[in-house]
Design an enzyme around this catalytic site. Structure first.
Site, PDB file in Angstrom:
ATOM      1  N   HIS A 202      -8.809  -0.863  -8.507  1.00 25.58           N
ATOM      2  CA  HIS A 202      -8.624   0.256  -7.581  1.00 25.58           C
ATOM      3  C   HIS A 202      -7.595   1.259  -8.095  1.00 25.58           C
ATOM      4  CE1 HIS A 202      -8.351   2.436  -3.809  1.00 25.58           C
ATOM      5  NE2 HIS A 202      -7.044   2.243  -3.787  1.00 25.58           N
TER       6      HIS A 202
ATOM      7  N   ASP B 239       0.850  -1.194   0.000  1.00 25.16           N
ATOM      8  CA  ASP B 239       0.000   0.000   0.000  1.00 25.16           C
ATOM      9  C   ASP B 239       0.889   1.249   0.000  1.00 25.16           C
ATOM     10  OD1 ASP B 239      -2.252   1.560   0.126  1.00 25.16           O
ATOM     11  OD2 ASP B 239      -3.014   0.725   2.000  1.00 25.16           O
TER      12      ASP B 239
END
Lengths: 439, 439
Positions: B348, B249
């Protein structure tokens, strides 16, 4: 997708493309990435310590580069051994701890419990050595072992529910309720218990999550608590740390150099115990002790020191001269010039001392906790108290005395209680508890 | 002593013997102990890094001694500066984070709020530099600063409650509710906000506890959340870490080397903004995002990669060839041999990309969280999502798009929301927010 219950896939039939059951190629990749890290960590002379340590307060940029980036990550605690890890190994309490008690699911008997212990042991062995477990969610895919340990124990109810009542150790007595206790039964006891410790929060969460998923169908979480100690590399004083009352804690712990250290903590491997499967094991007493930090802050420092019996700054006993250290032995017979006891009659260290309890001693190795705020604005915070002893009788003897006489009792609340029989470590090829479940 | 509400002593009149208001001698002792630590840390050549790093997987005993015992502890992040610490400094996200929102107490107006910000700034300055705050509970008496930062922000309601509505920045708009949101108002918003980050759990708790006590009488905790990242020294890959879905991330974050890095994150110091007191400041959007880890685990790895648009192992975009790295740029126009988009239309990273949002970008610097288990057995776990941007409009633009189109939306729940105006850093002699409260 409005329903978010967990649907566990079938652990018996790994799918090559399943993220929780990676195929062999993926698992190999995970392992080799870790090996790479380890090699980087040993680029100097493995086993030797470089004396040069840069760092300081000149600014974060300096210390950022000064921290060896993989030393904490690469540290592995052996899984196999006479004793389970997480009791005396690693020598320094880990930064992060998770405690979880499980109750066996309906229909889980001895066979299913044995299968669960086998799965748990395999997963724990893999993760503590820095490898991916068989059914992995890859949260810690490129993390090292970070001193991860997973320690497994059995509560009294485990034996009745698995038809093993006759193998309950005589020492595994229920801990009595003490007058000052404020116990929540829902956060107490449990058929099974896992203590997870690691020096990295992500690695600790990963281990908890994997072990919880491995339990699916066989056991459910009864209660779970999380806590902390100092970070690795943060302190030059790693064995005793300040608790959330600001007191240095753990000073009176048995020391590995004590002649009777092992005898105090571990069930002797002598065959003289009633249940030989516990040889090399230990008993864990686990209690959530909330600290009444508001009341505590209302005391002056001198008053706090008299409650504990030690100076707040140094941890030295009140019987010692100024300049004494934490390690200065306490003198319970010392009087002040005013003729009063230097260590007050109700001071915590006096009432808890082995000298006051026929030599009863135990190894305290807990975690501080903070779970937000109570409705009155005070922190829900304190100590996840864990003691290790060859017989829980040692804890019961001391706590019986403390509950009546210890001044500290007024500033804490025991909110949960549990005791677990923690078998010895698994030998290579064995799983934890195998000598009980297949013996 | 059955009542355990907090009774705060009077901060205006320190008592020499009060543990929370240590006398000068005690404070000096605390500071000199810390200086000693710092000197030990810089015993080599300050500012230079020793190349030799021992460690490895040979056993914990080796790495135990290989970790420099004070390097993590001695790292201090400057308190004063153009920007507050905790946004881009330290460069690596801290291991432990606490977020706390406060509501002003009845009777707290501009004057009392200014006094609170002055107390908070003084305590934060002391603690972040490794000194005891004026009113200390001594929990972290011999701990170094451990990269501690405390970052302060103002919610929209702060301005109305202190009679400063006319000084509300135009950019501080309420974040709209998005269709997929499941927001708990009690865990959202707030008059004041503190973000605490540190590489040590005890230091982080201490800071939170001291700041909460300093607020007594002026403001009360509205909500508080805690989270974590990797431990210092655990990883060679500190800037992007795996989240609890196992995905790397933060890859797409603006980089300090980007030409427009500061302009994206900080309010320009140009005097052109409507509220000059925000020059050098930033806006924090704070959202608790629970991950539906049960659903997530039901996907295959390939399915998970298609939801995100990146490979799970390496973090490389799906548009890249095998062997590509996390840093390989994504190619949104790449097609597979089958003629489908390599990065799916609802992936995403495609929907969130600046290219898909007129260049809108923000700095994500959050913490993972795990708060036990829900009644259905799934972990209450996910991401304390914190983004930093020169204007919250950047977040609103991207989130508006994500909520409708991002495949990931089906595997997460936004459970709280807040936005805060975070003023620039205090100059020496100033407190945070002084230019608002006294300007």
């Amino acid at each position: 997708m409005s329903d978010d219950t967990t649907r566990h896939h079938d652990h018996q039939a790994p799918r090559p493309d399943c993220p929780s059951c990676p195929d062999r190629r993926d698992r190999r990749a995970g392992i080799s990435r870790r090996r790479m890290l380890s090699s980087a960590g040993t680029a100097g002379v493995a086993g030797l310590v470089s004396g040069a340590v840069a760092g300081g307060t000149a600014g974060y940029a300096v210390a950022d580069r000064a921290v060896p980036v993989t030393a904490v990550g690469a540290t592995a605690v052996p899984f196999h051994g006479t004793h389970q890890a997480g009791i005396t190994a690693p020598p320094q309490a880990q930064a992060i701890g998770h405690l979880a008690a499980f109750d066996l699911a309906r229909g889980t008997g001895r066979t299913e419990a044995a299968a669960l212990m086998r799965r748990w042991s395999a997963a724990a062995k893999a993760m503590t050595q820095g490898h991916a477990p068989a059914c992995d969610d890859q949260i810690a895919l490129d993390a090292g072992p970070c001193s991860l340990t997973a320690t497994f124990g059995f509560g009294r109810t485990f034996f009745t529910r698995t038809g093993l009542t006759h193998r309950t150790p005589a020492a595994l007595v229920p801990v009595p309720r003490f007058p000052s206790d404020a116990i929540d039964p829902k956060r107490s006891d449990g058929d099974l218990w896992i203590q997870i410790g690691a020096d990295d929060p992500l690695v600790a969460f990963h281990a908890l999550h994997v072990l919880q998923k491995e339990a699916a169908g066989a056991a459910e979480v009864r209660w779970q608590m999380s806590g902390f100690n100092r970070a690795r590399g943060a302190t030059s004083h790693p064995k005793t740390v300040r608790n959330l009352m600001g007191q240095i804690d753990g000073t009176g712990n048995p020391k590995p150099t004590d002649e009777d250290f092992a005898a105090k903590i571990f069930v002797p491997d002598s065959g003289h115990t009633d249940q030989a499967w516990m040889n090399g094991g230990s008993y864990a007493v686990v209690r959530r002790i909330r600290m009444l930090l508001g009341h505590w802050a209302d005391l002056t420092r001198t008053e706090q020191e008299e409650v504990i019996g030690r100076r707040k700054g140094t941890g030295a006993p009140l019987s010692a001269l100024k300049g004494a250290a934490e390690t200065t032995p306490m003198d319970l017979n010392k009087f002040t010039r005013n003729g009063s006891l230097a260590i007050p009659a109700d001071a915590h260290i006096r009432v808890a001392a082995p000298e006051s309890n026929d030599g009863a001693a135990m190894l305290r190795r807990g975690f501080s906790y903070h779970d937000g705020y109570r409705t009155d604005g005070t922190p829900d915070a304190g100590l996840l108290f864990i003691t290790w002893q060859a017989d829980p009788e040692a804890f019961i003897k001391v706590q019986t005395k403390l509950d009546g006489a210890d001044h500290l009792t007024r500033f804490i609340r025991h909110e949960s209680t549990a005791v677990f029989a923690v078998p010895g470590g698994a030998a290579p090829g064995e799983y934890v508890g195998q000598r009980l479940l297949e013996g």
